[in-house]
Write a protein that holds these residues in place. Structure first.
Motif, PDB file in Angstrom:
ATOM      1  N   THR A 206       0.823  -1.215   0.000  1.00 19.34           N
ATOM      2  CA  THR A 206       0.000   0.000   0.000  1.00 19.34           C
ATOM      3  C   THR A 206       0.851   1.257   0.000  1.00 19.34           C
ATOM      4  O   THR A 206       0.326   2.359   0.155  1.00 19.34           O
ATOM      5  CB  THR A 206      -0.923   0.009   1.232  1.00 19.34           C
ATOM      6  OG1 THR A 206      -0.130  -0.084   2.420  1.00 19.34           O
ATOM      7  CG2 THR A 206      -1.924  -1.133   1.179  1.00 19.34           C
ATOM      8  N   GLY A 234      -4.452   1.562   2.472  1.00 21.37           N
ATOM      9  CA  GLY A 234      -3.532   1.364   3.585  1.00 21.37           C
ATOM     10  C   GLY A 234      -4.158   1.754   4.912  1.00 21.37           C
ATOM     11  O   GLY A 234      -4.021   1.040   5.913  1.00 21.37           O
ATOM     12  N   THR A 235      -4.861   2.900   4.888  1.00 22.55           N
ATOM     13  CA  THR A 235      -5.543   3.333   6.112  1.00 22.55           C
ATOM     14  C   THR A 235      -6.599   2.324   6.538  1.00 22.55           C
ATOM     15  O   THR A 235      -6.748   1.997   7.727  1.00 22.55           O
ATOM     16  CB  THR A 235      -6.187   4.709   5.897  1.00 22.55           C
ATOM     17  OG1 THR A 235      -5.181   5.654   5.502  1.00 22.55           O
ATOM     18  CG2 THR A 235      -6.870   5.212   7.153  1.00 22.55           C
ATOM     19  N   ARG A 237      -6.666  -0.901   5.826  1.00 22.94           N
ATOM     20  CA  ARG A 237      -6.043  -2.132   6.310  1.00 22.94           C
ATOM     21  C   ARG A 237      -5.484  -1.956   7.719  1.00 22.94           C
ATOM     22  O   ARG A 237      -5.581  -2.871   8.553  1.00 22.94           O
ATOM     23  CB  ARG A 237      -4.929  -2.559   5.351  1.00 22.94           C
ATOM     24  CG  ARG A 237      -5.450  -3.211   4.080  1.00 22.94           C
ATOM     25  CD  ARG A 237      -4.325  -3.739   3.243  1.00 22.94           C
ATOM     26  NE  ARG A 237      -4.823  -4.454   2.070  1.00 22.94           N
ATOM     27  CZ  ARG A 237      -4.040  -4.966   1.128  1.00 22.94           C
ATOM     28  NH1 ARG A 237      -2.722  -4.825   1.222  1.00 22.94           N
ATOM     29  NH2 ARG A 237      -4.568  -5.602   0.099  1.00 22.94           N
ATOM     30  N   GLU A 238      -4.882  -0.792   7.975  1.00 20.59           N
ATOM     31  CA  GLU A 238      -4.388  -0.539   9.330  1.00 20.59           C
ATOM     32  C   GLU A 238      -5.546  -0.556  10.331  1.00 20.59           C
ATOM     33  O   GLU A 238      -5.430  -1.141  11.421  1.00 20.59           O
ATOM     34  CB  GLU A 238      -3.667   0.805   9.376  1.00 20.59           C
ATOM     35  CG  GLU A 238      -2.334   0.801   8.639  1.00 20.59           C
ATOM     36  CD  GLU A 238      -1.676   2.169   8.666  1.00 20.59           C
ATOM     37  OE1 GLU A 238      -2.207   3.066   9.347  1.00 20.59           O
ATOM     38  OE2 GLU A 238      -0.636   2.331   8.009  1.00 20.59           O
ATOM     39  N   GLY A 239      -6.642   0.097   9.964  1.00 19.98           N
ATOM     40  CA  GLY A 239      -7.806   0.085  10.843  1.00 19.98           C
ATOM     41  C   GLY A 239      -8.361  -1.307  11.020  1.00 19.98           C
ATOM     42  O   GLY A 239      -8.785  -1.693  12.123  1.00 19.98           O
ATOM     43  N   GLN A 241      -6.670  -4.132  10.792  1.00 24.20           N
ATOM     44  CA  GLN A 241      -5.778  -4.907  11.647  1.00 24.20           C
ATOM     45  C   GLN A 241      -5.941  -4.520  13.120  1.00 24.20           C
ATOM     46  O   GLN A 241      -5.953  -5.389  13.996  1.00 24.20           O
ATOM     47  CB  GLN A 241      -4.328  -4.694  11.192  1.00 24.20           C
ATOM     48  CG  GLN A 241      -4.017  -5.336   9.843  1.00 24.20           C
ATOM     49  CD  GLN A 241      -2.673  -4.930   9.299  1.00 24.20           C
ATOM     50  OE1 GLN A 241      -1.967  -4.128   9.909  1.00 24.20           O
ATOM     51  NE2 GLN A 241      -2.303  -5.472   8.150  1.00 24.20           N
ATOM     52  N   ARG A 242      -6.051  -3.199  13.347  1.00 25.92           N
ATOM     53  CA  ARG A 242      -6.274  -2.759  14.724  1.00 25.92           C
ATOM     54  C   ARG A 242      -7.605  -3.301  15.250  1.00 25.92           C
ATOM     55  O   ARG A 242      -7.719  -3.707  16.411  1.00 25.92           O
ATOM     56  CB  ARG A 242      -6.255  -1.235  14.813  1.00 25.92           C
ATOM     57  CG  ARG A 242      -4.890  -0.618  14.647  1.00 25.92           C
ATOM     58  CD  ARG A 242      -4.901   0.828  15.131  1.00 25.92           C
ATOM     59  NE  ARG A 242      -5.909   1.615  14.442  1.00 25.92           N
ATOM     60  CZ  ARG A 242      -5.684   2.293  13.323  1.00 25.92           C
ATOM     61  NH1 ARG A 242      -4.469   2.261  12.772  1.00 25.92           N
ATOM     62  NH2 ARG A 242      -6.639   3.005  12.763  1.00 25.92           N
TER      63      ARG A 242
END
Length: 460
Positions: A206, A234-235, A237-239, A241-242
């Motif tokens: 990403t 990317g944002t 996916r980060e969210g 994963q969190r």
């Protein structure tokens, strides 16, 4: 059953054919302009040259010019006129002239002079039968000349003009196509490089796309859009994963408690002890089920961002029904729960999602408010938006925490009631999907908390 292959659309072919069509159009416009300039009656090139030829004849016969030099000059002028418009020479029967002096006597004429009417002197050339003729006087008015050209020669001249324009075009067309093909191939190479850079990327990457050809003005919007998409991905996916990490962490504790309670229940000796442990087990299971339900709700809202089932509804009626559902729970806590809004509030939205908003807000208020508190639900219709407010006079939320509690799995450090930290996150997500705004302020009489939601009114 196989379906016939459909020709793929090609930007390259579109550029090629558009350019060829433009070249052909310009060429044909030039041909039409030149054709019009040559054939224009009176002021066209052909008529001007025919009139000029007649004037030359008249001036030659109006001065003392010996033979055979004069006849030789006349033949040269006739040949020059013929070569101007046709590669093939003018035939003997396609040109005629007659010359008169001021007394009307014939000074000279071609052998086969056709029977033609006499046109007006010094007028524009006219068509007479199969001839195009003009009659002029010499500068000293002593001689008049009538010149006639067969219209078959005019048609042959026009045909040769068309061939003169079209033959080079037909001959040059393959060369033009090859040059355009090579040129467009080189011009579109940066687009192919960008496509290759996108294709060869790791599907899980990403980070911003890097491509040396992205600085071209035509490719920059595509390049920027791809990088913006990668940034959003990317944002997300980060969210995600969190979210899964937090969900796993939040579920671990109640599941461990359930396991411990089951183990203790199996070892309990008395009926009273088993009843107490069963009650605790039911409460743990209920909390875990509520957490899983809220996780599923958030997952559905994230996955169906663009697919809310919006329909006409009455938000005031939804609010009253939500109050009625939670009154029994409020009564067990000796909490006053009331609806103080308008009778009706037409709105276009997702009823299931808005029910979730009301349930989460009212449930949070009941759980966190002390005994004897008051909770007010209000719906106010407006011209541009509908206002939904849930206010209480409980402990409230400190201003410094009001932004953070809207995030997922965030709870106040000194909170006494149990909760998942997902209720306000669900409310915020539903409000965002409806294009609205959410604000946390002070509650009733300056105490507690008020959740103020404004949803835009849309037509139909």
């Amino acid at each position: 059953m196989l379906t016939p292959a459909v020709a793929r659309r090609s930007l390259y072919r579109r550029l090629l054919w558009t350019s060829l069509a433009s070249i052909l159009l310009i060429w044909l416009l030039l041909l039409a302009w030149f054709y019009w300039e040559v054939t224009r009656v009176g002021s066209g090139y052909f008529d001007r040259d025919l009139r000029s030829l007649a004037e030359s004849f008249a001036n030659l016969y109006s001065v003392d010019f010996k033979e055979p030099e004069r006849s030789h000059v006349l033949d040269q002028q006739i040949n020059q006129f013929s070569r101007t418009y046709a590669d093939s020479p003018m035939r003997h029967h396609e040109f005629a002239y007659r010359i008169h002096d001021s007394k009307g006597r014939v000074l000279a004429q071609t052998d086969a002079w056709p029977l033609l009417s006499t046109p007006a002197l010094n007028a524009e050339p006219v068509n007479v039968g199969r001839w195009r003729t003009v009659r002029v006087a010499s500068d000293n008015q002593l001689v008049t000349v009538q010149v006639a050209v067969a219209r078959s020669f005019v048609q042959r001249a026009l045909t040769e003009i068309l061939i003169f324009f079209l033959l080079p075009l037909v001959a040059a067309l393959p060369v033009i196509m090859i040059m355009l093909k090579v040129g467009f191939g080189r011009a579109l190479q940066p687009l192919l490089n960008l496509a290759r850079a996108i294709t060869e990327r790791d599907p899980h990457a990403t980070t911003p796309l890097a491509c040396n050809d992205a600085e071209y003005q035509e490719l920059k919007p595509v390049f920027n859009s791809v990088n913006q998409l990668l940034s959003r991905l990317g944002t997300y996916r980060e969210g995600e994963q969190r979210f899964f990490a937090d969900a796993a962490h939040e579920l671990r504790t109640p599941l461990a408690a359930i396991g411990a309670q089951v183990h203790l229940l199996a070892q309990a000796e008395s009926a009273a002890e088993r009843a107490a442990l069963a009650s605790q087990l039911d409460a743990s299971i209920e909390r875990s089920a509520a957490l899983v339900g809220k996780l599923l709700t958030l997952s559905r809202l994230d996955a169906e961002s663009a697919r809310l089932q919006k329909q006409p509804l009455d938000l005031a009626r939804l609010a009253r029904e939500a109050v009625a559902r939670h009154v029994p729970h409020a009564m067990t806590r000796d909490i006053e729960l009331a609806y103080d809004g308008a009778d009706t509030a037409p709105f276009q939205g997702d009823a299931h999602a808005l029910d979730s908003v009301l349930d989460n807000l009212i449930d949070n208020a009941i759980r966190y408010c002390p005994t004897g508190a008051t909770i007010s639900i209000e719906v106010t219709p407006g011209f541009q938006f509908v206002r939904l407010a849930v206010a209480d006079d409980g402990p409230g939320i400190p201003p410094a925490w009001r932004e953070n509690v809207l995030k997922r799995f965030v709870r106040l450090p000194d909170a006494t009631a149990t909760g998942s930290g997902l209720g306000l996150a669900i409310v915020k997500r539903v409000v965002e999907l409806h294009g609205g705004t959410l604000l946390l302020t002070d509650g009733l009489h300056g105490n507690g908390l008020a959740v103020d939601i404004r949803l835009p009114v849309t037509e139909g």
